[in-house]
Write a protein that holds these residues in place. Structure first.
Motif, PDB file in Angstrom:
ATOM      1  N   ILE A  15       0.769  -1.204   0.135  1.00  0.00           N
ATOM      2  CA  ILE A  15       0.089   0.143   0.110  1.00  0.00           C
ATOM      3  C   ILE A  15       0.781   1.404   0.110  1.00  0.00           C
ATOM      4  O   ILE A  15       0.606   2.416  -0.566  1.00  0.00           O
ATOM      5  N   GLY A  16       1.950   1.324   0.594  1.00  0.00           N
ATOM      6  CA  GLY A  16       2.732   2.270   0.532  1.00  0.00           C
ATOM      7  C   GLY A  16       3.726   2.552  -0.668  1.00  0.00           C
ATOM      8  O   GLY A  16       4.535   3.501  -0.867  1.00  0.00           O
ATOM      9  N   GLU A  17       3.285   1.489  -1.717  1.00  0.00           N
ATOM     10  CA  GLU A  17       3.972   1.946  -2.904  1.00  0.00           C
ATOM     11  C   GLU A  17       5.645   2.026  -2.970  1.00  0.00           C
ATOM     12  O   GLU A  17       5.973   2.837  -3.833  1.00  0.00           O
ATOM     13  N   CYS A  18       6.179   0.970  -2.229  1.00  0.00           N
ATOM     14  CA  CYS A  18       7.578   1.131  -2.018  1.00  0.00           C
ATOM     15  C   CYS A  18       8.380  -0.255  -1.627  1.00  0.00           C
ATOM     16  O   CYS A  18       7.690  -0.987  -1.371  1.00  0.00           O
ATOM     17  N   ILE A  19       9.433  -0.291  -2.393  1.00  0.00           N
ATOM     18  CA  ILE A  19      10.582  -1.569  -1.851  1.00  0.00           C
ATOM     19  C   ILE A  19      11.455  -0.802  -0.902  1.00  0.00           C
ATOM     20  O   ILE A  19      12.063   0.197  -0.948  1.00  0.00           O
ATOM     21  N   HIS A  20      11.842  -1.698   0.250  1.00  0.00           N
ATOM     22  CA  HIS A  20      12.575  -1.403   1.283  1.00  0.00           C
ATOM     23  C   HIS A  20      13.737  -2.212   1.168  1.00  0.00           C
ATOM     24  O   HIS A  20      13.607  -3.435   0.600  1.00  0.00           O
ATOM     25  N   VAL A  21      15.013  -1.744   1.425  1.00  0.00           N
ATOM     26  CA  VAL A  21      16.281  -2.507   1.454  1.00  0.00           C
ATOM     27  C   VAL A  21      16.783  -2.233   2.752  1.00  0.00           C
ATOM     28  O   VAL A  21      17.266  -1.117   3.295  1.00  0.00           O
ATOM     29  N   TYR A  22      16.770  -3.240   3.606  1.00  0.00           N
ATOM     30  CA  TYR A  22      17.439  -3.264   4.949  1.00  0.00           C
ATOM     31  C   TYR A  22      18.728  -3.832   4.914  1.00  0.00           C
ATOM     32  O   TYR A  22      19.072  -4.931   4.683  1.00  0.00           O
ATOM     33  N   ASN A  23      19.653  -3.031   5.642  1.00  0.00           N
ATOM     34  CA  ASN A  23      21.124  -3.408   5.549  1.00  0.00           C
ATOM     35  C   ASN A  23      21.358  -3.910   7.002  1.00  0.00           C
ATOM     36  O   ASN A  23      21.534  -2.879   8.163  1.00  0.00           O
ATOM     37  N   PRO A  24      21.578  -5.042   7.476  1.00  0.00           N
ATOM     38  CA  PRO A  24      21.625  -5.458   8.922  1.00  0.00           C
ATOM     39  C   PRO A  24      23.075  -4.979   9.426  1.00  0.00           C
ATOM     40  O   PRO A  24      23.424  -5.079  10.717  1.00  0.00           O
ATOM     41  N   HIS A  25      23.973  -4.568   8.395  1.00  0.00           N
ATOM     42  CA  HIS A  25      25.516  -4.216   9.069  1.00  0.00           C
ATOM     43  C   HIS A  25      25.411  -2.966   9.713  1.00  0.00           C
ATOM     44  O   HIS A  25      26.122  -2.639  10.368  1.00  0.00           O
ATOM     45  N   ASP A  26      24.579  -2.067   9.143  1.00  0.00           N
ATOM     46  CA  ASP A  26      24.600  -0.607   9.718  1.00  0.00           C
ATOM     47  C   ASP A  26      23.393  -0.398  10.244  1.00  0.00           C
ATOM     48  O   ASP A  26      22.881   0.639  10.792  1.00  0.00           O
ATOM     49  N   GLY A  27      22.074  -1.129  10.199  1.00  0.00           N
ATOM     50  CA  GLY A  27      20.771  -1.125  10.735  1.00  0.00           C
ATOM     51  C   GLY A  27      19.894  -0.190   9.641  1.00  0.00           C
ATOM     52  O   GLY A  27      18.869   0.134  10.407  1.00  0.00           O
ATOM     53  N   SER A  28      20.478   0.366   8.561  1.00  0.00           N
ATOM     54  CA  SER A  28      19.718   1.322   7.980  1.00  0.00           C
ATOM     55  C   SER A  28      18.548   0.578   7.044  1.00  0.00           C
ATOM     56  O   SER A  28      18.582  -0.691   6.821  1.00  0.00           O
ATOM     57  N   ASP A  29      17.571   1.327   6.656  1.00  0.00           N
ATOM     58  CA  ASP A  29      16.426   0.729   5.849  1.00  0.00           C
ATOM     59  C   ASP A  29      15.827   1.721   5.014  1.00  0.00           C
ATOM     60  O   ASP A  29      15.593   2.813   5.449  1.00  0.00           O
ATOM     61  N   ARG A  30      16.207   1.813   3.689  1.00  0.00           N
ATOM     62  CA  ARG A  30      16.017   2.619   2.531  1.00  0.00           C
ATOM     63  C   ARG A  30      14.723   2.415   1.862  1.00  0.00           C
ATOM     64  O   ARG A  30      14.571   1.035   1.364  1.00  0.00           O
ATOM     65  N   ALA A  31      13.820   3.135   1.707  1.00  0.00           N
ATOM     66  CA  ALA A  31      12.678   3.117   0.873  1.00  0.00           C
ATOM     67  C   ALA A  31      12.833   3.427  -0.455  1.00  0.00           C
ATOM     68  O   ALA A  31      13.286   4.403  -0.792  1.00  0.00           O
TER      69      ALA A  31
END
Length: 292
Positions: free
Chosen positions: A34-50
């Motif tokens: 519903i948010g119309e996005c793909i997330h990319v989670y990087n466990p090495h630095d804890g970031s989550d990019r939409a």
């Protein structure tokens, strides 16, 4: 059975779904439909990019040649993970206008299977499609209420599949070379009062891990005899999917949703829509890549 479940991203996703582990880069891809996005989670630095994609992505998979492929809107699209610019691969010609994609995965031969579902209360107008490596699309099942979890056995002889409202997991005879399925049989039935089966993955022992929408859990099942052999409680009612990841493939990532929850429900489950992870004493299987 496991360590403690942890909330790793309090994403507040409306409809988190389709986690897919990239072993090559050590990243987790997942979608908010519903948010119309793909997330990319990087466990090495804890970031989550939409990555906004401008349409509802039902599923995303990794492409062997680089980048991603997503099932979204009424088609299948290649996607650059950095720029997020969809490039059309194939469009569904006969799909009802009120339907959308929901969940999908690549099979052992590198084809992309993805299914559809009607939005809102409707007759079962969804279908299960397969995008082959030559970019042709074929329908393999129809009269689907809500196309969901997919998994393949280690010997590549069986494909497991979920149409959520049936509360069943069916096993198809799967022909890897031809890319066909046949002779479905029920192997798991979710008990009454425990929600419905949603997304699914499989471990290296051949056991199925099933997210239970309105069930507050992920459960582990033996498809050989239909018995439940474990479960993980999740502090969100709408558990949508799961996949294995991590350096040892022994971490289970779990997506959830907050769509449709009223104020009282959100007070009870404030982290609904979050991404969770738990380290298990079980090794999972890798996500297959799209080879087209």
């Amino acid at each position: 059975m496991s360590s403690k479940l942890e909330l790793i991203i309090d994403a507040g996703a409306m409809l988190g779904e389709g986690p897919c582990w990239d072993k090559r880069q050590g990243l987790l891809y997942w979608v908010d439909i519903i948010g119309e996005c793909i997330h990319v989670y990087n466990p090495h630095d804890g970031s989550d990019r939409a990555i906004p994609v401008g349409m509802m992505p039902g599923a995303v998979v990794l492409r062997e040649s680089g980048g991603l492929v997503m099932a979204a809107g009424r088609g299948l699209y290649g996607l650059d993970a950095e720029r997020g610019e969809p490039k059309e691969i194939a469009i569904l010609q006969d799909e009802p206008a009120g339907n959308r994609f929901n969940d999908g995965k690549c099979d052992p031969a590198g084809r992309f299977w993805a299914g559809t579902m009607p939005m809102g209360e409707s007759a079962p107008t969804g279908s299960l499609y397969c995008l082959d490596t030559e970019h042709s699309v074929a329908r393999h099942a129809e009269a689907i209420y809500c196309s969901n979890g997919l998994a393949w056995s280690a010997d590549h002889a069986t494909m497991y599949y979920i149409d959520s409202p049936t509360k069943k997991v069916v096993a198809y005879e799967y022909d890897k070379q031809a890319g066909t399925i046949a002779n479905p049989r029920t192997v798991v039935v979710i008990p009454e009062g425990e929600g419905v089966p949603d997304g699914m993955t499989i471990d290296d022992e051949g056991m199925l891990w099933i997210a239970q929408w309105d069930g507050w859990k992920v459960s582990r099942w033996n498809p050989a005899d239909g018995t439940k052999i474990g479960e993980i409680a999740v502090p969100a009612s709408q558990v949508t999917s799961c996949t294995f990841g991590g350096d040892r493939m022994d971490e289970l990532y779990i997506t959830t949703a907050r769509v449709g929850l009223d104020e009282a429900a959100l007070v009870e489950q404030p982290h609904a829509g979050g991404l969770f992870r738990i380290k298990l004493g079980v090794i999972g299987t890798e996500s297959y890549l799209y080879k087209g």
